[in-house]
Design an enzyme around this catalytic site. Sequence first.
Site, PDB file in Angstrom:
ATOM      1  N   LYS A 148       0.739  -1.089   0.025  1.00  0.00           N
ATOM      2  CA  LYS A 148       0.101   0.100  -0.172  1.00  0.00           C
ATOM      3  C   LYS A 148       0.949   1.306   0.154  1.00  0.00           C
ATOM      4  CE  LYS A 148      -3.298   2.692   2.737  1.00  0.00           C
ATOM      5  NZ  LYS A 148      -4.094   2.832   4.024  1.00  0.00           N
ATOM      6  N   GLU A 203      -9.088  12.271  12.446  1.00  0.00           N
ATOM      7  CA  GLU A 203      -8.097  11.013  12.962  1.00  0.00           C
ATOM      8  C   GLU A 203      -7.216  11.398  14.071  1.00  0.00           C
ATOM      9  OE1 GLU A 203      -5.583   7.487  11.000  1.00  0.00           O
ATOM     10  OE2 GLU A 203      -6.519   8.955   9.699  1.00  0.00           O
ATOM     11  N   GLU A 247      -7.271  -2.644   3.191  1.00  0.00           N
ATOM     12  CA  GLU A 247      -6.409  -1.606   3.391  1.00  0.00           C
ATOM     13  C   GLU A 247      -6.622  -1.098   4.910  1.00  0.00           C
ATOM     14  OE1 GLU A 247      -6.578   3.246   2.188  1.00  0.00           O
ATOM     15  OE2 GLU A 247      -7.966   1.807   1.195  1.00  0.00           O
ATOM     16  N   GLU A 383     -11.853  10.332  -4.507  1.00  0.00           N
ATOM     17  CA  GLU A 383     -11.568  10.210  -3.146  1.00  0.00           C
ATOM     18  C   GLU A 383     -10.819  11.606  -2.602  1.00  0.00           C
ATOM     19  OE1 GLU A 383      -9.546   7.694   0.261  1.00  0.00           O
ATOM     20  OE2 GLU A 383     -10.570   6.832  -1.218  1.00  0.00           O
TER      21      GLU A 383
END
Length: 401
Positions: A148, A203, A247, A383
């Site tokens: 990733k 986050e 993910e 996104e």
Amino acid sequence: MSSPAPARPRPEHVPGDLLAAYLPGSFFHRSPRGTLLADGVHTVVPGGPDGPGGPGDAAAATLAAVAEAGHPDPVVVGAIGFAPDAPRSLLVPALVRRAEPGAGPGRPVRVPEPPGGPWSVHHVPDPQEYADGVRQALDLIDAGGLEKVVLARALELTSQAPVSVPNLLTRLVLADPGAYAFAADVTEPGDPALRTLVGASPELLVSREGDTVVANPLAGSTPRSDDEDENEARVAALRVSAKDRAEHALVADQVVAVLREFCTEVDAPAEPEVIGTQTMWHLSSRITGRLADPSMSALHLAHALHPTPAVCGVPLPAARDAIRGIEPSDRGYYSGMTGWVDADGDGEWVLAIRSAEVCDRTVRLFAGAGVVAGSDPESEVAETRAKFRTMLRAIAVEAVA
């Protein structure tokens, strides 16, 4: 023999008053844990090469020194950039004011005028070039050695008038009361132009309160819709998406592995939940731990965790190489971290996403997307476009590609 440190002052303010009191150059941090506003410079945390404890060691030494010198409320605040050699801006402020969550409304806070405009917009890179970068990353993943990588793109906006950071911060806070809102002075030494990192992150990288540690990684996302029926369908699809769940697992598993190095116990949910912001839906895992060594501060833990696969990739060295090779510009403080740590080691650090660096008439904002096997380049462009909306709405700029 040194005298004991004075008791930490209890919050005497309410969140709205601290938001209204923010001025450019101040440090502001608002979260579900409370609001902190810091002003002035008592002591700058020295930079230079980091030892094993990274900036946590430098912050701990500085806090011990200023406490010994009689500072009534020693706290280190600031921001750290994304790359290992990125700049950081950490200091002990002269004055700290706090407000507990739910401490009362204080003065009414109204939505201020947009912070600038009219605006010109420059893409770095343009959307098609970003999609080509995603294809490069997919080729690297297909070749093996990379699972990733998070690729970012930037928008550089220029206003005809100086940008009002207080207005921008207030609009971000009012638009999403559940976000981690922040503003930190990241002006380079010797630069006369004030530069501010400002944003509303969804986050939490890590928090520490006593021996309780909390991290809340997000990975796996889909844009929010204005139609509620469509939102229900998107949330349902995100919950079962094999690509997004894989993910997310890469990120959550890495966070758990790091925390286990420092905690006697770590608790992670078996399944991620879906949380929403004003612009996105995310897979989320709230991970908690019991700290083994009280000398490990919130900043030590943040340094050990950063960068998580939520902003970099897996494995870390290969992801960093891919980012350097594909992204056309340096991220600066984007996807680094911002927060605070006190003399007891308690504190809170969040990822510097949904953010921008503001300097005079310019605003530079980033958005990123995680690329894994099965990613679609055009979907990743969409996104990042959706993630830009947090800042663009606060700036009052119409959606851009």
